[in-house]
Enzyme design. Sequence first.
Site, PDB file in Angstrom:
ATOM      1  N   ASP A  51      -8.417  -0.026  -2.615  1.00  0.00           N
ATOM      2  CA  ASP A  51      -7.116  -0.581  -2.990  1.00  0.00           C
ATOM      3  C   ASP A  51      -7.363  -1.495  -4.172  1.00  0.00           C
ATOM      4  OD1 ASP A  51      -5.789   0.701  -0.983  1.00  0.00           O
ATOM      5  OD2 ASP A  51      -5.776  -1.001   0.388  1.00  0.00           O
TER       6      ASP A  51
ATOM      7  N   ASP B 258       2.898   6.771   5.057  1.00  0.00           N
ATOM      8  CA  ASP B 258       2.698   5.587   5.894  1.00  0.00           C
ATOM      9  C   ASP B 258       3.598   5.742   7.108  1.00  0.00           C
ATOM     10  OD1 ASP B 258       0.924   4.478   4.112  1.00  0.00           O
ATOM     11  OD2 ASP B 258       2.477   3.385   3.010  1.00  0.00           O
TER      12      ASP B 258
END
Lengths: 259, 208
Positions: free
Chosen positions: A11, A130
Site C-alpha cells: 500500500d 472489498d
Amino acid sequence: MLSKRIIACLDVREGNLAKSVKFVDTKDIGDPVAKAKEYYLDGLDELVMYDITASSDKRNIMLDVVEKVAEQIFIPFSVGGGIRSVEDANKLLWSGAEKINLNSAAVQRPELISECTFAIGSQNIVLSMDIKKVEVNRDFPSGYEVVINGGRTPVGIDALFWALKGEELGAGELVINSIDADGTREGYEINLTRMIAEAVSIPVIASGGAGKPEHLLEVLTEGKADAALIASMVHFGDYTVSGLKAWLDERGVRVRKTW
Amino acid sequence: MTAVEAIIIDYDAGNVRSVQRACTEVGISATITADPELVRRADRVIFPGVGSAESAVDTLDKRGLSAALKDFYATGKPLLGICLGCQILLEYTEEGNRDCLGLINGEVLRFEPEDHDLKVPHIGWNQVTEVGSHPMLKNVSEGDEFYFVHSYYCRPTTKSDHLGYTDYGTEFCSILGRENLFATQFHLEKSGAKGLAILSEFKHWSAD
C-alpha cells in the site's frame, strides 16, 4: 502443474509504503521500490501496489514509483487505487504496470470493467472487491456485502452477485478482500473465498487477514484460492517469501521453487 | 560493452515496454517499432504480444508487418516470439478463426479442461518438461517454472519443432523453434531470472 501464487501487496501513500489495519491508522514503513526488489529476489510470484494517496493531485508520484519498481522486478506487476478511466489505466501501463486493479470506480460505474477489458485485454484486468460480512437476507443472499472507499461505504450490492457480474463484464481475475479480516493477522475469510472461487471460472486471489503460514495453507487448500495476498507478514520482517514457500511446499502445496 | 541491438514489433498487443525493460536488463538495446522496413532490415527481431489473436492478426496485416515478419524470417536472422507472438507463428488459430503467419506447421487451440478447478485463462507459474537441446535453452533445467497468461495453446505438427512442454489439463508445447526461429508461450519478460536468462541468450544466438 500450475503453482499457487504468493503475491505481496504494497500500500503506497504519496510514494511511501504504508500498511493499514482495517483500513485506518496507516503508518509508513519504508521505501516501496526497495521492498519490491527485496521480495522479487526472494522468490515473490507477483506484486500488487495500491495507491492509497488521499488527494488526487499527488497521484503522479505513484506513476514515478511504478516506473521505478518496473525497472527492478521482472514478475507480474499489478497496480490499483483511484483508477477511474481507460486513460488512468493506460498511464499506469505505460509506466510499467502489467495488470490494472479496478475497485470503487467499477462499483460506481460497472462499464469501466468492460471498457478496460476491451482496451487492454481481460487477462490484464483484475477486479478487486472489498467485502464485509452482513446478515443473510433477501438483499444479501450470500451474507456478504460490497463496500467501497477503503471499506467505509457499504453499497448495497451482494458480494457473490458482484463477483459474477465482474466476470461477465470481462475481469480476468478477482481479488477477494475481506474488510473484517484485513490487517487482523487472524486468517483469511475462508468461507467467502471458497464461495466465490467455486462460483467463478477465473482465478481468485484471497486477501486480508494473513498472519501465519497456516493461514496461507488454509486459504490455498480449503479456501480454493489460486493465489494468496500477503502484506504485514513480510513487511515487518516476521516471515520471508522464500520461507513461506518452503513451508507450504513441505505441506504439499505446489509453489514455485526455482528462481 | 556495446549493447546488442534488436527490434521489438509494436502491433498494439500488450505492453511492449515490459519486454523492452527486460531487454535493457540483459544488455539488449531494443527499439520498439511498427515500421515494416525497420523489421526487414533488423539484425534481431522480438515478436511479443498479449491480448486477442484476432485483432492482433488484423493489425499485423493492416500495417504490413505480417509480410515483413515473413521476409525477416527468410533472411535467417534470429526471431524470438513470446506468448501471442509465439501463437501467431503457426498456421491457424481458433481464436477468431484467423490464418496466421504459418512459419511453423500446426494450429492454436482453446483450452477446454474437463477439470472445473482448472481455470481459463491459464494464469500463473508453471513448469516446463522434456526441455530440448537448443542454444537458447542453455540455462533451463527440467521443471523450471515460468509465467503464463493465455487461453489458447500451440499444437505444432512437426515433432522436431517441439522444444518443451507444459501440463495444464492437457500437455501442450510451450517452447518451440525451427531454424532461426525460437518462441515461448510463457512470458520471458515476467518470469524472473529464469526468463531473463533465456532472453540473455538471444544476444549471442545465431542459427547458422
